[in-house]
Scaffold this active site. Structure first.
Site, PDB file in Angstrom:
ATOM      1  CG  HIS A 269     -13.965  -0.617  -3.528  1.00 24.49           C
ATOM      2  ND1 HIS A 269     -13.662  -1.155  -4.762  1.00 24.49           N
ATOM      3  CD2 HIS A 269     -15.134  -1.211  -3.151  1.00 24.49           C
ATOM      4  CE1 HIS A 269     -14.601  -2.028  -5.108  1.00 24.49           C
ATOM      5  NE2 HIS A 269     -15.511  -2.076  -4.167  1.00 24.49           N
TER       6      HIS A 269
ATOM      7  CG  ASP B  73      -7.533   7.244  -8.155  1.00 25.04           C
ATOM      8  OD1 ASP B  73      -8.526   7.971  -7.921  1.00 25.04           O
ATOM      9  OD2 ASP B  73      -7.386   6.617  -9.221  1.00 25.04           O
TER      10      ASP B  73
ATOM     11  CD  GLN C  22     -16.045  -0.652  -9.133  1.00 30.10           C
ATOM     12  OE1 GLN C  22     -15.900  -1.860  -8.949  1.00 30.10           O
ATOM     13  NE2 GLN C  22     -16.245  -0.143 -10.341  1.00 30.10           N
TER      14      GLN C  22
ATOM     15  CE1 TYR D 124      -4.309  -0.964  -0.488  1.00 23.97           C
ATOM     16  CE2 TYR D 124      -3.430  -2.900   0.614  1.00 23.97           C
ATOM     17  CZ  TYR D 124      -4.408  -2.290  -0.150  1.00 23.97           C
ATOM     18  OH  TYR D 124      -5.480  -3.012  -0.603  1.00 23.97           O
TER      19      TYR D 124
HETATM   20  P1  OAD Z   1     -10.531  -3.673 -13.551  1.00 25.94           P
HETATM   21  O1  OAD Z   1      -9.054  -3.727 -13.700  1.00 25.94           O
HETATM   22  O2  OAD Z   1     -11.247  -4.922 -13.226  1.00 25.94           O
HETATM   23  O3  OAD Z   1     -11.178  -3.081 -14.900  1.00 25.94           O
HETATM   24  C1  OAD Z   1     -10.674  -1.940 -15.521  1.00 25.94           C
HETATM   25  C2  OAD Z   1     -11.515  -1.669 -16.752  1.00 25.94           C
HETATM   26  O4  OAD Z   1     -11.083  -0.442 -17.314  1.00 25.94           O
HETATM   27  C3  OAD Z   1     -11.378  -2.726 -17.860  1.00 25.94           C
HETATM   28  O5  OAD Z   1     -12.672  -3.138 -18.271  1.00 25.94           O
HETATM   29  C4  OAD Z   1     -10.659  -1.966 -18.990  1.00 25.94           C
HETATM   30  O6  OAD Z   1     -11.067  -2.401 -20.284  1.00 25.94           O
HETATM   31  C5  OAD Z   1     -11.092  -0.551 -18.722  1.00 25.94           C
HETATM   32  N1  OAD Z   1     -10.181   0.490 -19.256  1.00 25.94           N
HETATM   33  C6  OAD Z   1      -8.859   0.437 -19.488  1.00 25.94           C
HETATM   34  N2  OAD Z   1      -8.388   1.605 -19.918  1.00 25.94           N
HETATM   35  C7  OAD Z   1      -9.444   2.463 -19.952  1.00 25.94           C
HETATM   36  C8  OAD Z   1      -9.602   3.835 -20.291  1.00 25.94           C
HETATM   37  N3  OAD Z   1      -8.576   4.579 -20.682  1.00 25.94           N
HETATM   38  N4  OAD Z   1     -10.852   4.370 -20.219  1.00 25.94           N
HETATM   39  C9  OAD Z   1     -11.894   3.628 -19.807  1.00 25.94           C
HETATM   40  N5  OAD Z   1     -11.805   2.329 -19.464  1.00 25.94           N
HETATM   41  C10 OAD Z   1     -10.594   1.752 -19.528  1.00 25.94           C
HETATM   42  O7  OAD Z   1     -10.836  -2.507 -12.490  1.00 25.94           O
HETATM   43  P2  OAD Z   1     -12.189  -2.252 -11.656  1.00 25.94           P
HETATM   44  O8  OAD Z   1     -13.382  -2.618 -12.447  1.00 25.94           O
HETATM   45  O9  OAD Z   1     -12.093  -0.885 -11.128  1.00 25.94           O
HETATM   46  O10 OAD Z   1     -11.222  -3.673  -5.512  1.00 25.94           O
HETATM   47  O11 OAD Z   1     -12.010  -3.285 -10.471  1.00 25.94           O
HETATM   48  C11 OAD Z   1     -12.959  -3.307  -9.427  1.00 25.94           C
HETATM   49  C12 OAD Z   1     -12.307  -3.632  -8.112  1.00 25.94           C
HETATM   50  O12 OAD Z   1     -11.482  -4.801  -8.242  1.00 25.94           O
HETATM   51  C13 OAD Z   1     -11.318  -2.587  -7.619  1.00 25.94           C
HETATM   52  O13 OAD Z   1     -11.954  -1.512  -6.967  1.00 25.94           O
HETATM   53  C14 OAD Z   1     -10.453  -3.358  -6.691  1.00 25.94           C
HETATM   54  C15 OAD Z   1     -10.218  -4.579  -7.551  1.00 25.94           C
HETATM   55  O14 OAD Z   1      -9.875  -5.747  -6.899  1.00 25.94           O
HETATM   56  C16 OAD Z   1     -10.637  -3.846  -4.326  1.00 25.94           C
HETATM   57  O15 OAD Z   1      -9.430  -3.790  -4.166  1.00 25.94           O
HETATM   58  C17 OAD Z   1     -11.603  -4.108  -3.217  1.00 25.94           C
END
Ligand code: OAD
Length: 253
Positions: A121, A106, A103, A69
């Site tokens: 989160h 940052d 979620q 972290y």
């Molecule tokens: P993910 O890494 O699962 O998904 C990120 C998404 O962003 C993917 O679908 C990409 O295609 C998309 N992406 C990439 N570049 C992009 C851009 N420039 N503009 C728009 N979209 C883009 O991340 P999260 O969905 O946020 O939780 O993950 C959810 C949770 O899983 C997080 O909050 C974290 C993680 O484990 C905890 O730590 C509790």
């Protein structure tokens, strides 16, 4: 290629909506230099979530969890909001009822000027005691190797983020769920939409009659449900959407 007409269609829905809800994920911060989780180059391809982002890991090896972290905190302290964050803050100013649910931990939405942000989160800048839950604001807690930060009560201080297996802050998820179910337009931006309960929000919105819009360069499980999809990075799509909203508002006086 995204049809120009899609921007117009979305702007019309947004301007006509009584309430707008946005859910963001790691993808919106990618263009700022913050890595996502599940993409090929994402954090979970290099690290094991069960060894870092869960309570058992913290109890059995707090130093390792703190190291990870601290690294992420430093990385996030050195980045700036990107045009996607700024456009979302501007959209909040332009539209009526607008809630941003994130979620991300940052703080980039707040740094860009978004005001009504629901953090599902937590926030990596804050800390709290794992035992008595006392909060420690940004800058008051330092981790150094061999020196775990401790609370006045003797408990271990931890980052104020949600780990796997933990409950989300109840007031945050309750409000997010209420907002999702009464909005007219729901935007899902930069999230793979697989981590629950956050991933339930777009489904709740759609079931309650909202228009569901996805902004993501890659398909997700949500894509088949979406009424409109923008296969673009949010830093490109959002500023164009804001321009279209402004043009429409001007036309309508
Ligand atoms: P993910 O890494 O699962 O998904 C990120 C998404 O962003 C993917 O679908 C990409 O295609 C998309 N992406 C990439 N570049 C992009 C851009 N420039 N503009 C728009 N979209 C883009 O991340 P999260 O969905 O946020 O939780 O993950 C959810 C949770 O899983 C997080 O909050 C974290 C993680 O484990 C905890 O730590 C509790």
């Amino acid at each position: 290629m995204q049809a120009i007409d899609d921007f117009r269609k979305l702007a019309e829905s947004l301007v006509g909506a009584g309430r707008v809800c946005v859910l963001t994920g790691a993808g919106v911060s990618k263009e700022s230099g913050v890595p996502t989780f599940r993409e090929a180059d994402g954090l979970w391809s290099r690290f094991r979530p069960e060894e870092l982002a869960n309570v058992e890991a913290f109890i059995s090896n707090p130093e390792r969890v703190w190291e990870w972290y601290s690294w992420r905190r430093e990385l996030m302290a050195g980045v700036q909001p990107n045009p996607g964050h700024y456009a979302l803050a501007e959209l909040e100013e332009l539209l009526g009822h607008f809630v941003l649910i994130t979620q991300n931990v940052d703080n980039l939405h707040q740094n860009a000027g978004s005001r009504d942000v629901i953090e599902l989160h937590g926030n990596i800048q804050r800390n709290r005691c794992h035992s008595c839950h006392r909060f420690y604001p940004e800058g008051t807690v330092k981790f150094a190797k061999g020196e775990l930060p401790r609370c006045e009560c003797g408990g271990l201080i931890r980052p104020d983020v949600v780990w796997f297996g933990e409950m989300l802050p109840p007031e945050a998820i309750d409000r997010a769920s209420r907002e999702a179910q009464r909005c007219d337009v729901f935007l899902s931006i930069g999230t793979s939409a697989v981590v629950y309960p956050a991933a339930a929000l777009p489904h709740q919105a759609k079931a309650a009659g909202a228009r569901l819009v996805e902004i993501n360069p890659a398909p997700t499980e949500l894509s088949p449900l979406a009424d409109l999809v923008f296969r673009m990075p949010s830093g490109e799509a959002m500023p164009r959407i804001v321009e279209e909203v402004k043009a429409l508002l001007e036309e309508r006086g």
